[in-house]
Scaffold this active site. Structure first.
Site, PDB file in Angstrom:
ATOM      1  N   SER A  96       0.839  -1.201   0.000  1.00  0.00           N
ATOM      2  CA  SER A  96       0.000   0.000   0.000  1.00  0.00           C
ATOM      3  C   SER A  96       0.869   1.243   0.000  1.00  0.00           C
ATOM      4  O   SER A  96       1.984   1.239   0.550  1.00  0.00           O
ATOM      5  CB  SER A  96      -0.903   0.010   1.239  1.00  0.00           C
ATOM      6  OG  SER A  96      -1.553   1.259   1.389  1.00  0.00           O
ATOM      7  N   TYR A 107      -1.971  -0.367  10.266  1.00  0.00           N
ATOM      8  CA  TYR A 107      -2.022  -0.683   8.842  1.00  0.00           C
ATOM      9  C   TYR A 107      -0.775  -0.175   8.118  1.00  0.00           C
ATOM     10  O   TYR A 107      -0.111  -0.914   7.397  1.00  0.00           O
ATOM     11  CB  TYR A 107      -3.283  -0.086   8.212  1.00  0.00           C
ATOM     12  CG  TYR A 107      -3.428  -0.400   6.738  1.00  0.00           C
ATOM     13  CD1 TYR A 107      -3.826  -1.671   6.324  1.00  0.00           C
ATOM     14  CD2 TYR A 107      -3.160   0.562   5.767  1.00  0.00           C
ATOM     15  CE1 TYR A 107      -3.949  -1.973   4.979  1.00  0.00           C
ATOM     16  CE2 TYR A 107      -3.283   0.266   4.418  1.00  0.00           C
ATOM     17  CZ  TYR A 107      -3.682  -1.004   4.026  1.00  0.00           C
ATOM     18  OH  TYR A 107      -3.793  -1.299   2.693  1.00  0.00           O
TER      19      TYR A 107
END
Length: 280
Positions: free
Chosen positions: A163, A177
């Protein structure tokens, strides 16, 4: 036919692929790309129902095949069972796509300890676990790929779905995350350095915003704002991420190892440059 022809450069027909989290979202987008190009794709997710539904949908269009192999990647015993089943069916695994993951957002004062345990386990540790368990099948695929002495012409591939939040500091509170995705990016490079010698490449696709269940609420509430921060003025489509995965899995990407490919429309490098007239 020339080896430079696109039908050879990007050919993945007949390859055996495993995609975790493959029943929906970015995982399903990648699966669609492989199945549409003749690969045999196993998909896993926690929901057997979702896996079966996705497999039925994609098998109807072909020309490749999609096979449901449900497993909860958080649970080690289910990862081991997944590998037992896969090994009983296949002698080699040409492409492993580590896509299964989770996200968590909360204010820093309220951020739970359990979020770090869950996300670091699923987004980083289980990538290592599954890759480790798949090594015999990946090594077999590397041998099949045309070994010439110590040179691997068509290596086995590990594709890790990262990501942009693992590359930059996010402007929202997703601490576990972003940390877990940064860890995944580095783990991927570490694997590349170790496994490349055995004919197994490891690369990462660092995704920006795509339409998925994970992103649904964010896009519903902030979608137009996000688009305005991306130089290409849109969010990602299934073709964008599937095309990148196909490149990495095909002859075209056979010499790419240890790379992090950012697929975000320029979000991480975008600049708002005021025109000279606007500054007058």
């Amino acid at each position: 036919m020339s080896s430079f022809h696109s039908s050879n450069l990007f050919d993945v027909s007949g390859k055996v692929v495993l995609v975790t989290g493959g029943s929906r979202g970015i995982g399903k987008m990648i699966v669609q790309g492989f199945v549409a190009n003749g690969a045999k794709v196993y998909i896993s997710s926690r929901s057997a129902k979702d896996c079966e539904a996705t497999a039925a949908e994609l098998n109807a269009s072909g020309p490749g095949t999609c096979i449901a192999l449900p497993a909860d990647m958080q649970k080690l015993e289910q990862v081991e069972e997944l590998l037992r089943t896969l090994t009983a069916r296949e002698h080699a695994l040409h492409v492993l796509v580590n896509n299964a993951g989770a996200a968590w957002g909360d204010p820093i004062d309220d951020y739970p300890d359990s979020a770090f345990t869950k996300l670091l386990t699923l987004n980083a540790q289980r990538v290592f676990t599954l890759t480790q368990k798949c090594l015999p099948l990946l090594r077999a695929a590397a041998e099949q790929g045309g070994k010439d002495g110590d040179v691997f012409r068509d290596p086995a591939r590990i594709i890790n779905i990262g990501s942009v939040e693992g590359l930059i500091v996010p402007n929202h509170e997703t601490y576990a995350y972003s940390a877990s995705k940064a860890a995944l990016h580095h783990l991927s490079r570490h694997l590349a350095g170790r496994l490349g010698w055995e004919g197994i490449t490891s690369n990462t696709i660092a995704c920006g915003p795509f339409e998925s269940k994970m992103m649904a609420h964010t896009l519903d509430t902030q979608g137009e704002i996000i688009k305005k921060l991306i130089p290409l003025q849109r969010i990602g489509t299934p073709v964008d991420v599937a095309g990148t995965a196909l490149f990495l899995a095909s002859r075209a990407g056979a010499f790419v190892n240890g790379a992090t490919i950012t697929v975000d429309g320029g979000q991480t490098v975008g600049m708002r440059i005021m025109s000279p007239l606007a500054r007058l």
